[in-house]
Write an enzyme that holds these catalytic residues in place. Structure first.
Site, PDB file in Angstrom:
ATOM      1  N   SER B  31       0.823  -1.216   0.000  1.00  0.00           N
ATOM      2  CA  SER B  31       0.000   0.000   0.000  1.00  0.00           C
ATOM      3  C   SER B  31       0.858   1.266   0.000  1.00  0.00           C
ATOM      4  O   SER B  31       1.856   1.351   0.713  1.00  0.00           O
ATOM      5  CB  SER B  31      -0.895  -0.001   1.243  1.00  0.00           C
ATOM      6  OG  SER B  31      -1.597   1.217   1.331  1.00  0.00           O
ATOM      7  N   LYS B  55      -3.497   2.605  -2.196  1.00  0.00           N
ATOM      8  CA  LYS B  55      -3.032   3.603  -1.237  1.00  0.00           C
ATOM      9  C   LYS B  55      -4.014   3.628  -0.056  1.00  0.00           C
ATOM     10  O   LYS B  55      -5.214   3.407  -0.250  1.00  0.00           O
ATOM     11  CB  LYS B  55      -3.000   4.971  -1.939  1.00  0.00           C
ATOM     12  CG  LYS B  55      -2.715   6.154  -1.053  1.00  0.00           C
ATOM     13  CD  LYS B  55      -1.264   6.216  -0.638  1.00  0.00           C
ATOM     14  CE  LYS B  55      -1.022   7.194   0.507  1.00  0.00           C
ATOM     15  NZ  LYS B  55       0.237   6.914   1.216  1.00  0.00           N
ATOM     16  N   CYS B 140      -1.828   4.002  12.997  1.00  0.00           N
ATOM     17  CA  CYS B 140      -2.207   5.410  13.131  1.00  0.00           C
ATOM     18  C   CYS B 140      -2.545   5.746  14.572  1.00  0.00           C
ATOM     19  O   CYS B 140      -3.044   4.910  15.316  1.00  0.00           O
ATOM     20  CB  CYS B 140      -3.442   5.688  12.289  1.00  0.00           C
ATOM     21  SG  CYS B 140      -3.156   5.325  10.584  1.00  0.00           S
ATOM     22  N   GLY B 227      12.396  -0.133   2.253  1.00  0.00           N
ATOM     23  CA  GLY B 227      13.457  -0.521   1.329  1.00  0.00           C
ATOM     24  C   GLY B 227      14.340  -1.618   1.892  1.00  0.00           C
ATOM     25  O   GLY B 227      14.130  -2.089   3.017  1.00  0.00           O
TER      26      GLY B 227
HETATM   27  C1  LIG Z   1       5.845   6.315  -0.052  1.00  0.00           C
HETATM   28  C2  LIG Z   1       5.219   5.247   0.817  1.00  0.00           C
HETATM   29  C3  LIG Z   1       3.874   5.346   1.152  1.00  0.00           C
HETATM   30  C4  LIG Z   1       3.266   4.381   1.962  1.00  0.00           C
HETATM   31  N1  LIG Z   1       1.928   4.484   2.264  1.00  0.00           N
HETATM   32  C5  LIG Z   1       1.315   3.518   3.012  1.00  0.00           C
HETATM   33  C6  LIG Z   1      -0.091   3.556   3.276  1.00  0.00           C
HETATM   34  O1  LIG Z   1      -0.806   4.463   2.824  1.00  0.00           O
HETATM   35  N2  LIG Z   1      -0.644   2.574   4.044  1.00  0.00           N
HETATM   36  C7  LIG Z   1       0.103   1.541   4.556  1.00  0.00           C
HETATM   37  O2  LIG Z   1      -0.423   0.664   5.215  1.00  0.00           O
HETATM   38  N3  LIG Z   1       1.443   1.456   4.285  1.00  0.00           N
HETATM   39  C8  LIG Z   1       2.067   2.420   3.536  1.00  0.00           C
HETATM   40  N4  LIG Z   1       3.424   2.319   3.258  1.00  0.00           N
HETATM   41  C9  LIG Z   1       4.200   1.181   3.789  1.00  0.00           C
HETATM   42  C10 LIG Z   1       4.368   0.098   2.733  1.00  0.00           C
HETATM   43  O3  LIG Z   1       3.123  -0.443   2.343  1.00  0.00           O
HETATM   44  C11 LIG Z   1       5.282  -1.041   3.235  1.00  0.00           C
HETATM   45  O4  LIG Z   1       4.694  -1.631   4.379  1.00  0.00           O
HETATM   46  C12 LIG Z   1       6.676  -0.566   3.607  1.00  0.00           C
HETATM   47  O5  LIG Z   1       7.116   0.415   2.696  1.00  0.00           O
HETATM   48  C13 LIG Z   1       7.703  -1.689   3.641  1.00  0.00           C
HETATM   49  O6  LIG Z   1       7.846  -2.306   2.387  1.00  0.00           O
HETATM   50  P1  LIG Z   1       9.028  -1.965   1.320  1.00  0.00           P
HETATM   51  O7  LIG Z   1      10.316  -1.969   2.080  1.00  0.00           O
HETATM   52  O8  LIG Z   1       8.919  -3.017   0.278  1.00  0.00           O
HETATM   53  O9  LIG Z   1       8.720  -0.598   0.797  1.00  0.00           O
HETATM   54  C14 LIG Z   1       4.037   3.295   2.443  1.00  0.00           C
HETATM   55  C15 LIG Z   1       5.396   3.209   2.092  1.00  0.00           C
HETATM   56  C16 LIG Z   1       5.996   4.155   1.285  1.00  0.00           C
HETATM   57  C17 LIG Z   1       7.445   4.012   0.928  1.00  0.00           C
END
Ligand SMILES: Cc1cc2nc3c(=O)[nH]c(=O)nc-3n(C[C@H](O)[C@H](O)[C@H](O)COP(=O)(O)O)c2cc1C
Ligand SMILES: Cc1cc2nc3c(=O)[nH]c(=O)nc-3n(C[C@H](O)[C@H](O)[C@H](O)COP(=O)(O)OP(=O)(O)OC[C@H]3O[C@@H](n4cnc5c(N)ncnc54)[C@H](O)[C@@H]3O)c2cc1C
Ligand code: FES
Lengths: 299, 313
Positions: B31, B55, B140, B227
């Site tokens: 998301s 999102k 949240c 990341g």
């Molecule tokens: C720019 C950005 C926006 C994010 N927005 C949300 C969100 O709206 N809701 C949510 O549950 N997680 C959100 N996340 C978290 C990601 O869904 C994910 O859990 C987290 O980035 C770890 O995964 P990754 O290392 O593959 O990015 C967001 C992450 C990023 C980088």
């Protein structure tokens, strides 16, 4: 029942693409400034002035994110051997400011790179025959070259180019070759007039009060240009920068404040999708961040 | 994979079921990194994904935080987007028609600032047939109760999950925050409160400073780290949660390629999400899917379930 992707793209008129490609050349043109040509078949036909691309510096995840760069120009090189089609390239002009651009400066002809583009909303060409004044500060010159090459076919074009020293004044002769009248100023007077490019803009607007202005450069310069144009009721398009992760409107990391912005009811516009080129009146100039970080284009 | 190699082999079964949602493979976007799906259609076919995750949505549109909102760190990025989103009404009106044109199940991520808001969004989503399931973001703060983050307190987590459960017949995935002392306590609480699956992890709270200006790199001061930098933490937490609960676990955190995704499957995740990597390579998820398939072939597996939870100790 499920939709076909090719149809969908046609329906939406999507133009962007990820290119897995190679570098054709990468040369230092002024201390710390490089011009890189990248092989990109089909890119030129899609690209409009003011658009940008996301450059993947190397396949290793260092740096992790892609870096955004304006499209300096697109063009054709003769083929390696007869009978082959010419080589289509996109050219970027960049300044070494940190880790990513340092690595880029060490890349060579033949190195594999990836680019995503063309991205974002470019310049609109404005009224035919009306004088066009382009204002560039340092590396902010980049998107103006393609714009100038589009505008010269229909209007008189003038370039006002500012930089800290002579080393920050780039590609001026190329603008002249397009038939653009150019004017240069530097902070230290090492090239052209000593002083600010905005002074030259004021003078030009006295002579051409109904000119249309296009500007790209550091935020303090853009603010000054905006004040000058606003007071005189002159149309202004600006190209902005913001820190970007995706470049396609998915992460919402790259916002700038819109004209309707207030602390209570914020209005954020996506720089990569709604911009990077904006009509000046759509932005909140009172509160746009003057922080150095929002002006990587500083010379 | 090469077509010649494909021709001689039966393709392994990659399909999985998470919280009652059938997916053709275990790979979906995280998301907030994939917009509302539409943003990435120039680069990949949504029909190839296991699911699409939107999102995070809230009852009313949310403008998000001041900028700068993102900054790169070593092998990762910090973001403080501030959950900017179009709000549930605009989503239903403008985004659902597009998403329902695909066969791929749509999972809607959502959040609230109070219990009431969570409940109301859940009730609204329950009526939309095009939505296969929901993912509840409990990272949240509860603004009505001193700002305690729902997902960091087992009682608060349990309360919000129970409430949403009572308003929702659709599959319910609960997404956990890693910013806790013991994630298994929260995992157990949300399982008991009625979650059908758990997704972990959300971002790790971090901070970075621009030393020249002495200011935080982000306007919000702190942000969420994502990341490759967080992957070992995420793998560890998914492992712990998978050991603790009976419901399926979706692993997320730092996945860039198939090998990264396999780590999560091996420690017990039924499916995975790819986040930050979408920014680096918009076709990253397709490479992950292809790579998992190739790995199964190379290892002589005809079903992905032979891989899930196959950790050798
Ligand atoms: C720019 C950005 C926006 C994010 N927005 C949300 C969100 O709206 N809701 C949510 O549950 N997680 C959100 N996340 C978290 C990601 O869904 C994910 O859990 C987290 O980035 C770890 O995964 P990754 O290392 O593959 O990015 C967001 C992450 C990023 C980088
Ligand atoms: C739409 C757009 C078009 C651009 N066009 C050009 C161009 O044509 N030529 C050019 O040289 N540069 C351009 N930039 C700026 C360029 O993207 C940054 O200079 C580059 O990303 C820095 O990468 P780095 O790894 O070298 O620096 P980092 O190590 O990441 O950072 C070094 C310094 O650069 C600043 N910086 C990093 N990313 C950005 C960014 N996206 N915008 C502004 N400042 C940044 C940081 O705050 C820091 O002070 C553009 C930026 C945008 C958003
Ligand atoms: S850079 Fe991701 S939304 Fe603009």
């Amino acid at each position: 029942m499920s939709v076909n992707r090719t149809e969908l793209l046609k329906e939406k008129g999507e133009q962007m693409q990820n290119y897995n490609t190679i570098i054709l050349s990468n040369q230092e043109v002024s201390p710390g400034y490089f011009r890189m040509r990248i092989l990109a078949p089909g890119f030129g036909a899609k690209a409009r002035s003011g658009q940008f691309l996301m450059f993947r510096v190397q396949h290793l995840l260092l740096p992790l994110l892609r870096r955004p760069f304006g499209i300096f120009r697109v063009g054709l090189l003769p083929p390696d051997c007869e009978g082959m089609p010419p080589k289509e390239y996109v050219e970027i002009l960049y300044k070494v400011v940190g880790g990513g651009t340092r690595i880029m400066s060490e890349l060579h002809h033949g190195d594999h790179v990836e680019l995503l583009g063309p991205l974002g909303n470019g310049f609109t060409s404005g009224a035919v025959k009306k004088v066009k004044i382009l204002v560039g500060g340092g590396i902010g010159l980049v998107p103006l070259y393609m714009l100038a090459s589009e505008l010269v076919t229909q209007s008189p074009v003038r370039l006002l180019m500012g930089g800290r020293t002579r080393d920050d004044i780039l590609a001026v002769t190329e603008f002249e070759r397009l038939g653009v009248e150019t004017y240069v100023s530097t902070d230290d007077g090492s090239l052209g007039e000593e002083g600010m490019v905005t002074e030259a803009l004021k003078r030009k607007l006295v002579r051409f009060p109904d000119a249309e202005v296009y500007a790209c450069g550091p935020m303090p310069m853009l603010k000054a240009v905006r004040d000058i144009c606003y007071k005189r009721g002159v149309s202004l398009q600006v190209s902005l920068e913001a820190h970007m992760a995706c470049g396609v409107g998915a992460c919402l990391g790259c916002v700038v404040k819109g004209a309707a912005h207030t602390e209570e009811t914020p209005q954020y516009l996506c720089c990569c999708k709604a911009g990077p080129v904006f009509m000046a009146e759509t932005l909140d100039w009172g509160k746009i961040d003057t922080d150095d970080k929002s002006c990587g284009g500083c010379a | 994979m090469t077509t010649s190699k494909m021709a001689n082999l039966k393709r392994p079964n990659l399909s999985v079921e998470v919280a009652g949602i059938k997916m053709r493979n275990p790979v979906m976007p995280a998301s907030g990194t994939f917009g509302y799906g539409e943003e990435y259609t120039p680069f990949l076919d949504l029909n190839q994904l296991g699911a699409v995750v939107t999102k995070g949505l809230s009852l009313r549109p949310k403008a998000g935080n001041a900028m700068p909102r993102i900054t790169e760190t070593v092998s990762g990025m910090l973001n403080a987007i501030g959950l900017q989103n179009v709000g549930i009404d605009a989503f239903i009106r403008d985004k659902v028609p597009f998403l329902s044109r695909f066969e791929t199940p749509v999972i809607v991520n959502f959040f609230g600032n109070s219990l009431e808001e969570y409940g109301e969004v859940a009730a609204r989503l329950n009526d939309i047939s095009a939505i296969a399931g929901v993912e509840l973001n409990i990272s949240c703060p509860n603004v009505k109760q001193g700002g305690i983050v729902f997902g960091t307190d087992p009682a608060a987590a349990s309360e919000v999950v129970s409430l949403v459960r009572s308003r929702l017949q659709k599959p319910l995935i609960v997404k956990l925050t890693p910013n806790v002392t013991d994630i298994t306590v929260i995992a157990r609480a949300v399982e008991e409160a009625g979650a059908d699956a758990i997704c972990c992890i959300n971002t790790l709270t971090g901070m970075s400073i621009d030393v020249r200006s002495r200011k935080p790199s982000l306007a919000n001061k702190t942000g969420g780290l994502s990341g490759p930098a967080i992957r070992p933490v995420a793998v560890r937490m998914v492992y712990q949660v998978a050991q603790t609960v009976k419901i399926p676990v979706i692993g997320v955190g730092g996945i860039v390629n198939a090998m990264d995704a396999l780590e999560f499957l091996i420690v017990g995740a039924t499916a995975v999400q790819v986040g930050t990597a979408n920014f680096i390579d918009p076709t990253a998820m397709i490479s992950v899917i292809d790579g998992i398939e190739q790995f199964c072939i190379d290892e002589g597996m005809d079903d992905i379930h032979q891989l899930i939870g196959s950790l050798q100790l």
